[in-house]
Scaffold this active site. Structure first.
Site, PDB file in Angstrom:
ATOM      1  N   SER B 234     -21.168 -23.908 -15.411  1.00 44.92           N
ATOM      2  CA  SER B 234     -19.878 -24.186 -16.004  1.00 44.92           C
ATOM      3  C   SER B 234     -18.886 -24.555 -14.885  1.00 44.92           C
ATOM      4  O   SER B 234     -19.203 -25.391 -14.039  1.00 44.92           O
ATOM      5  CB  SER B 234     -19.440 -22.956 -16.813  1.00 44.92           C
ATOM      6  OG  SER B 234     -18.426 -23.265 -17.706  1.00 44.92           O
ATOM      7  N   ASP B 484     -24.782 -28.159 -25.848  1.00 45.98           N
ATOM      8  CA  ASP B 484     -23.578 -27.606 -25.221  1.00 45.98           C
ATOM      9  C   ASP B 484     -22.449 -28.634 -25.283  1.00 45.98           C
ATOM     10  O   ASP B 484     -22.587 -29.747 -24.774  1.00 45.98           O
ATOM     11  CB  ASP B 484     -23.902 -27.267 -23.758  1.00 45.98           C
ATOM     12  CG  ASP B 484     -22.691 -26.789 -22.977  1.00 45.98           C
ATOM     13  OD1 ASP B 484     -21.674 -26.431 -23.599  1.00 45.98           O
ATOM     14  OD2 ASP B 484     -22.775 -26.788 -21.729  1.00 45.98           O
ATOM     15  N   HIS B 509     -25.138 -23.932 -23.195  1.00 44.47           N
ATOM     16  CA  HIS B 509     -24.342 -23.798 -21.965  1.00 44.47           C
ATOM     17  C   HIS B 509     -25.102 -23.005 -20.891  1.00 44.47           C
ATOM     18  O   HIS B 509     -25.378 -21.830 -21.053  1.00 44.47           O
ATOM     19  CB  HIS B 509     -23.024 -23.120 -22.322  1.00 44.47           C
ATOM     20  CG  HIS B 509     -21.908 -23.368 -21.357  1.00 44.47           C
ATOM     21  ND1 HIS B 509     -21.573 -24.623 -20.886  1.00 44.47           N
ATOM     22  CD2 HIS B 509     -21.011 -22.519 -20.779  1.00 44.47           C
ATOM     23  CE1 HIS B 509     -20.529 -24.525 -20.065  1.00 44.47           C
ATOM     24  NE2 HIS B 509     -20.176 -23.256 -19.974  1.00 44.47           N
TER      25      HIS B 509
END
Lengths: 550, 550
Positions: B234, B484, B509
């Protein structure tokens, strides 16, 4: 030089071998020599100087008495605060003038935080006269302004102006923050007030200034796709090279002339600077080299004698009474080092009005004095070539500008920790071993700031920056004149296909960036031609890639 | 959500087409929808959440009344101030625990100026248990800590811990400044006091923190020659990728998982996030997608009716009286978006305890309600899979943590300006067009700070960062799960031989960074195996080059 003493006084380190070398002089003498060497090394830097015009002297002719100014040895401590007077003076008008507009761009003081700080106006010079424009993807030539007034760099970087028309290039000279008219807080006085106001004078901020300016300029001109080529000499060359590492998307290539990016801890040999200066003298004359090498002890010994300082004051035609022989030693060191930097093959007036190959002339003076001339008289005759070639100086002022806080000194007390030593076996200067703790002490005393000696290498490519350049970099020309003492800390070997070193045996400090003259030797003409060829290749590659992508 | 209203209220932009789309509802309704969408978009971010444990519900079974907590949708605004309680709680002890030491490293608050600022202690977790040591050039695996407590990332990044032994690698998890225990000014309260104290919470400073820490760590271990491999998920993946651009000498490669480095102005399509969330639902069931799409108007209409807010409060089992239907809309949006992020193929509890492919379960609930169940009752049943899978929640609190200044919100108000829109033709969310001026207004009101929407692209590779990566970058894996929603702003195509995208159709994710489980599908096992193979190749290349150089 009074204001440099803080540095000398804390330099108490005496190595074991220095005792052998100076065995014949007293320990007091040793200490003073040490201080002198420390002085010379600690403040040595890229040269920007105040020109002085004065009548010429010789061993046999006394000086006439006219007004004088001494030359600062480096841009920060001595010269910066004087720059406006230089640039406002008639002298600037004597150097080539190029046509440009002067503009200002609003910059953040700290690009990397959101502190509430006043913005400042960065000056930049711009000429679109020959630009072929955004539709034709006309290139943009950007000179990375270094530690001084940008007008002065523009005037002394004729190469960029001269080649721009044939490239259809726009020319931009952005000024480095805290120099010239690009002063945070509204004025030099305020910007240089203290460590707090000076704290944003860092290289990373300067690179971000360039990046923001170029990005904005291109956007405003709808010229986002126009390729930028960077130029820079000396510290400006370091900035140009570092831009290629940190902001590779901003420019397609960089000509980094005389850019000592290796002159940092644990990379280049710290001896190289003084070795090269020394060799520049030795190649002209071994006896000249030996005279200078012997002069330091003679100077110190004379200073120790009764009335010695007075005799030195008269002998060296100083405007004020000499306070310490080390001050005079620093002045000599400065002269020799600057001579090595501007040891150009034709008459020039970059730092001082000088003949071609001025070191040859210095040695001619030193060697040519009549028998019986003392060592100190000889070196005075020699160094006068630098300080007084025009013969119009009546006396030399060693104690000029004693309290001006200056940009480069701040930079060398924060990030630009560039170790230098003097090796007694190879150098004509007194032995000195780089002493970081002494430098730190000086910086704490002078600026209340702690140097970060490791930061530049951490930020810019690591200790093994050559591998970093090879692996990640591209399109950089490192041009060097091997007579230039800064070439020892520069990249003088090809790194990769597109990161190349262009060395000239007879060149000095960023000679290639100067305007062409009728006196240019063939090797200089060739060096510049190769540079132009490489820049054309970068542009061709860029246009091809652009064409293929569209 | 009360504290987000500042953003909604300034969002007055209503486009022309929205009128067509919502022609059947009143202009007031339109405005509220707009606000709701704005809300959802402006604060959406990478997820760190408070786990809630509560009894399961269905269309036919009323909730039991137990204690509850609502889930923050993004780490800054809602969750950060709650993180210590999460990490101190029993819940943390349920996630895998790896063996490491916790240490602290003194960092400058501003690496790029010399302002007199207090230093701070950066926390890092370190394990040398499996390290083969400096003599064998044992690799160092560094996870680039992102916007939360580093212990939580360490616990949720099993991949790094699991592969380290076979590489003989040291493992280091440095915490990101201003998160967890790495607080400037000594405490979170002081660090988050105001814009002045928060001003050093920037990405460039965080990268410099990592660089300084890694450099120092290696020096202290005489491990300068040991290769570093970066990992990050991320925002942490963005940091890892950017490290490769800005500090290429620090690490030999980076695994950047679910790293939306393209989610910046004028690069990625701003619609992509909500389009992907929507498609994640549509692929499970068109009627589920349509029900959710219709629910926003139903919600707003209900909120407009007499006693509508009270009915919504009861229907959605809210702990406190609903003040505005947009608050509820934001809560739903948050649930759907987080579901898309953690739409993992097996049961997990990264953000919430959830079944495998939880969106499938949500749609099963929405579609499976008896005929006659209202749209709003259906979406409540659906979203309860996210907020209340364990069935132990008695009521949901929308107004949790209303005043905590939070790190990610600050970052999105300064540098992390990541435009998002909702396209009515493709999204199940209400239309929203990214509105920078509204965001700016919010940030000025909330933090007294001006966002710099162009800065990240200026600093990190330009608008054409793909070309910059191709030309200057190397050794980056951009891994993505295409379910995601952040994959829309990530690098999903190979850039060069050594900058590759590893996509999984069914991944979410940064699934690849999680610990292996018995339920891992083959494609996940393969993705990780390819990552390991590529990391081995980077190391092999490094050792070969090193061997050749020595």
């Amino acid at each position: 030089m009074r204001n440099l003493r803080g540095r000398h006084r804390i330099s108490e380190y005496i190595s074991s071998t220095i005792v052998e070398w100076f065995a014949w002089i007293s320990s007091k003498l040793l200490e003073i020599m040490q201080k002198m060497a420390k002085h010379a090394i600690a403040v040595l830097s890229f040269s920007i100087a105040l020109l002085t015009l004065a009548p010429q002297s010789s061993c046999s002719q006394p000086f006439k008495s006219v007004s004088s100014r001494r030359t600062p040895r480096f841009p920060g401590r001595f010269s910066t605060s004087k720059l406006p007077s230089l640039y406002d003076s008639q002298l600037l008008k004597q150097v080539p003038q190029y046509r440009y507009e002067t503009r200002y761009f609003e910059q953040r003081l700290d690009h990397f935080s959101f502190s509430k700080l006043p913005k400042f106006s960065q000056r930049y010079l711009i000429s679109s006269e020959h630009w072929s424009g955004p539709k034709r993807l006309g290139p943009i030539f950007v000179y990375c302004g270094n530690e001084g007034d940008i007008e002065w760099f523009a005037a002394n970087t004729g190469f960029v102006w001269e080649i721009a028309p044939s490239f259809g290039a726009m020319v931009v000279f952005p000024e480095h923050r805290y120099y010239g008219k690009s002063m945070p807080f509204g004025s030099k006085e305020k910007a240089y007030k203290n460590a707090a106001t000076l704290s944003y004078l860092t290289t990373e901020q300067a690179l971000a200034d360039f990046t923001e300016l170029i990005t904005s300029l291109k956007r405003n001109l709808s010229a986002e796709a126009c390729p930028v080529v960077l130029f820079g000499g000396s510290y400006g060359g370091m900035l140009a090279a570092w831009m290629r590492l940190k902001y590779p998307h901003i420019a397609i290539g960089a000509l980094a002339s005389s850019a000592p990016i290796l002159q940092f801890p644990e990379i280049a040999e710290p001896d190289s600077f003084y070795d090269i200066v020394s060799n520049d003298f030795k190649r002209e004359s071994a006896s000249c080299f030996n005279t200078i090498k012997a002069s330091w002890n003679a100077l110190t010994a004379e200073g120790q004698k009764k009335d010695g300082l007075s005799r030195l004051t008269r002998m060296f035609r100083l405007c004020g009474e000499l306070k310490d022989s080390e001050d005079l030693a620093g002045w000599l060191d400065n002269g020799y080092s600057n001579l090595a930097m501007v040891n150009y093959p034709y008459p020039s007036d970059f730092l001082m009005p000088l003949p071609g190959y001025p070191i040859r002339e210095v040695c001619r003076k030193i060697d040519g004095c009549p028998d019986g001339t003392s060592i100190l008289e000889r070196v005075f005759e020699g160094v006068s070539v630098y300080y007084n070639y025009t013969g119009k100086v009546d006396c030399f002022d060693l104690y000029d500008d004693p309290h001006g806080m200056a940009g480069w000194d701040w930079q060398s007390c924060t990030e630009m920790v560039m170790p230098m030593s003097s090796n007694p076996h190879t150098s004509m200067f007194p032995r000195y071993d780089f002493d970081l703790s002494a430098d730190k002490e000086y910086c704490r005393t002078e600026y209340k700031v702690n140097p970060r000696p490791e930061w530049i290498t951490t930020e810019f490519g690591g200790k093994d920056i050559m591998t970093t350049l090879k692996t990640f970099g591209s399109n950089i020309i490192f041009s060097n004149g091997l007579l230039d003492p800064w070439s020892g800390g520069s990249v003088t070997k090809n790194v990769s296909d597109s990161i190349v070193a262009l060395n000239t045996q007879e060149g000095a400090h960023h000679l290639d960036l100067r305007a062409a003259t009728a006196h240019d030797p063939d090797w200089l003409v060739e060096q510049r031609a190769t540079e132009i060829k490489l820049i054309r290749k970068w542009l061709r590659d860029y246009y091809q890639a652009k064409g293929a992508a569209n």
